[in-house]
Design an enzyme around this catalytic site. Structure first.
Site, PDB file in Angstrom:
ATOM      1  N   SER A 126       0.835  -1.194   0.000  1.00 48.74           N
ATOM      2  CA  SER A 126       0.000   0.000   0.000  1.00 48.74           C
ATOM      3  C   SER A 126       0.876   1.253   0.000  1.00 48.74           C
ATOM      4  CB  SER A 126      -0.960  -0.043   1.198  1.00 48.74           C
ATOM      5  OG  SER A 126      -1.996   0.902   1.054  1.00 48.74           O
ATOM      6  N   ASP A 186      -9.748  -4.401  -5.011  1.00 50.53           N
ATOM      7  CA  ASP A 186      -8.999  -3.354  -4.331  1.00 50.53           C
ATOM      8  C   ASP A 186      -9.147  -2.044  -5.095  1.00 50.53           C
ATOM      9  OD1 ASP A 186      -7.129  -1.728  -3.066  1.00 50.53           O
ATOM     10  OD2 ASP A 186      -5.396  -2.971  -3.564  1.00 50.53           O
ATOM     11  N   HIS A 246      -7.994  -5.311  -0.691  1.00 48.79           N
ATOM     12  CA  HIS A 246      -6.833  -4.564  -0.227  1.00 48.79           C
ATOM     13  C   HIS A 246      -6.474  -5.026   1.186  1.00 48.79           C
ATOM     14  CE1 HIS A 246      -4.083  -1.142  -0.231  1.00 48.79           C
ATOM     15  NE2 HIS A 246      -4.459  -0.902   1.016  1.00 48.79           N
TER      16      HIS A 246
END
Length: 250
Positions: free
Chosen positions: A103, A196, A226
């Site tokens: 991320s 995601d 995610h």
């Protein structure tokens, strides 16, 4: 795990905490320099400890996770400055360096690779970008069609804090997807989750890397959200991703 060590390295902005994870058996001299997720605004210590220990065990090498400064108290470029400082430190202790992040940490790993290319070093063997957060003001299909609003809200909040409100910031050290030149970067493992909001920017970055002549291993995880690397509900996907990392070092 053989153990976890908490240490720090001196930087121009003060001591930078580093968590070092050693597996029971070290089979490789590789050092994985890790940048955790959290949207540039959070550090989740238990999840990070869990994941870094799993990476160390799977890959048979040491993982060093950078506890970089967080927004909004420390907006861009604070986290990237910490990433670059950690990169210099790591290069002094290994000749086989992998940068890795999930991320927001994926953005820092990508920025570290860009920095090293621009500055002529340190040498990076590979970059592992896991559902990376690579640009702020984009309106991709995966963002527009996000089923779960919470991850998207967290992403918006993170970019706003990190960029001091300038979510359209195009500096590639903050938003690597905006880099004009991705040539001569280290080989990349890019992992995207199909469910995601960040899926499309990961795909776009992999395509840009390939277009620039960089070797890319793009892996798409179907029906996966995610943050799946630290979720208790996605053990099978996490194991598969760890296998990919281990195979990259074989």
């Amino acid at each position: 795990m053989a153990g976890t060590e908490r240490t720090s390295i001196p930087t121009a902005h003060g001591d930078l905490p580093i968590a070092i994870y050693r597996p029971d058996t070290i089979t490789r001299r590789t050092l994985i320099l890790h940048f955790q997720g959290g949207g540039f605004i959070y550090h989740f210590a238990p999840q990070n400890d869990f994941l870094c220990a799993r990476i160390a065990d799977a890959c048979g090498c040491v993982v060093a996770s950078v506890i970089y400064r967080l927004a909004p108290k420390h907006p861009f470029p604070a986290a990237t400055e910490d990433a670059f400082a950690a990169l210099q430190w790591a290069s002094a202790v290994t000749e086989d360096l992998v940068v890795c992040g999930e991320s927001a940490g994926g953005a820092l790993a990508a920025a570290a690779a860009l920095h090293a290319r621009t500055r002529g070093g340190p040498a990076i063997s590979q970059q592992w970008l896991i559902y990376p957060m690579l640009a702020g003001g984009m309106e991709t299909e995966s963002r527009k069609n996000a089923v779960d609003e919470q991850p998207m809200a967290n992403i918006r909040a993170g970019w706003a804090a990190y960029t001091a409100g300038n979510v359209g910031l195009t500096d590639p050290m903050a938003a690597p997807l905006h880099a004009a030149d991705l040539s001569s970067l280290p080989p990349a493992l890019v992992i995207v989750a199909e469910s995601d909001p960040l899926r499309d920017e990961g795909l776009a970055y992999a395509e840009k890397l390939r277009g620039a002549g960089v070797a890319v291993d793009l892996q798409r995880f179907a029906e996966t959200p995610h943050g799946f690397m630290t979720s208790s509900k996605t053990e099978a996907q996490r194991v598969a991703a760890l296998d990919l990392m281990r195979f990259r070092l074989a």
